[in-house]
Design a protein around this motif. Sequence first.
Motif, PDB file in Angstrom:
ATOM      1  N   GLN A  15     -11.155 -93.768-107.299  1.00  0.00           N
ATOM      2  CA  GLN A  15     -12.333 -94.594-107.017  1.00  0.00           C
ATOM      3  C   GLN A  15     -13.247 -93.947-105.994  1.00  0.00           C
ATOM      4  O   GLN A  15     -14.475 -94.081-106.082  1.00  0.00           O
ATOM      5  N   CYS A  16     -12.684 -93.219-105.046  1.00  0.00           N
ATOM      6  CA  CYS A  16     -13.499 -92.555-104.029  1.00  0.00           C
ATOM      7  C   CYS A  16     -14.390 -91.488-104.673  1.00  0.00           C
ATOM      8  O   CYS A  16     -15.583 -91.402-104.390  1.00  0.00           O
ATOM      9  N   ALA A  17     -13.805 -90.677-105.565  1.00  0.00           N
ATOM     10  CA  ALA A  17     -14.567 -89.619-106.226  1.00  0.00           C
ATOM     11  C   ALA A  17     -15.631 -90.189-107.154  1.00  0.00           C
ATOM     12  O   ALA A  17     -16.702 -89.596-107.315  1.00  0.00           O
ATOM     13  N   THR A  25     -13.323 -85.592-103.942  1.00  0.00           N
ATOM     14  CA  THR A  25     -12.882 -85.032-105.206  1.00  0.00           C
ATOM     15  C   THR A  25     -11.411 -85.379-105.358  1.00  0.00           C
ATOM     16  O   THR A  25     -10.861 -86.102-104.527  1.00  0.00           O
ATOM     17  N   GLN A  26     -10.792 -84.869-106.392  1.00  0.00           N
ATOM     18  CA  GLN A  26      -9.348 -85.034-106.539  1.00  0.00           C
ATOM     19  C   GLN A  26      -8.728 -83.649-106.595  1.00  0.00           C
ATOM     20  O   GLN A  26      -9.275 -82.741-107.229  1.00  0.00           O
ATOM     21  N   ASP A  27      -7.588 -83.488-105.924  1.00  0.00           N
ATOM     22  CA  ASP A  27      -6.925 -82.193-105.894  1.00  0.00           C
ATOM     23  C   ASP A  27      -6.214 -81.922-107.217  1.00  0.00           C
ATOM     24  O   ASP A  27      -6.296 -82.720-108.156  1.00  0.00           O
ATOM     25  N   SER A  32      -6.744 -87.877-103.804  1.00  0.00           N
ATOM     26  CA  SER A  32      -8.018 -87.793-103.107  1.00  0.00           C
ATOM     27  C   SER A  32      -8.070 -86.600-102.166  1.00  0.00           C
ATOM     28  O   SER A  32      -7.104 -86.275-101.484  1.00  0.00           O
ATOM     29  N   ALA A  33      -9.244 -85.964-102.141  1.00  0.00           N
ATOM     30  CA  ALA A  33      -9.483 -84.845-101.238  1.00  0.00           C
ATOM     31  C   ALA A  33     -10.964 -84.831-100.889  1.00  0.00           C
ATOM     32  O   ALA A  33     -11.801 -85.343-101.646  1.00  0.00           O
ATOM     33  N   LEU A  34     -11.267 -84.269 -99.752  1.00  0.00           N
ATOM     34  CA  LEU A  34     -12.658 -84.111 -99.350  1.00  0.00           C
ATOM     35  C   LEU A  34     -13.177 -82.783 -99.858  1.00  0.00           C
ATOM     36  O   LEU A  34     -12.442 -81.790 -99.876  1.00  0.00           O
TER      37      LEU A  34
END
Length: 64
Positions: A15-17, A25-27, A32-34
């Motif tokens: 949901q964040c991405a 982004t997603q790793d 989740s990743a920045l």
Amino acid sequence: MRIDIDHAVCIGAGQCALTAPEVFTQDDDGFSALLPGREDGHDGPLVREAVRACPVSAIAVRDS
């Protein structure tokens, strides 16, 4: 604003991405990743919406 992701809590819902793709982004494992250089945040309203959208509250922001 400083963005922190609790990787022990993240379930990879994405949901964040979807909400703030300029910041999150997603790793390779789907968590989740920045994006590089985004640790100190940008796009404040979208980041705060991504925090609210996270189903497990794995993202926190604090004003720096």
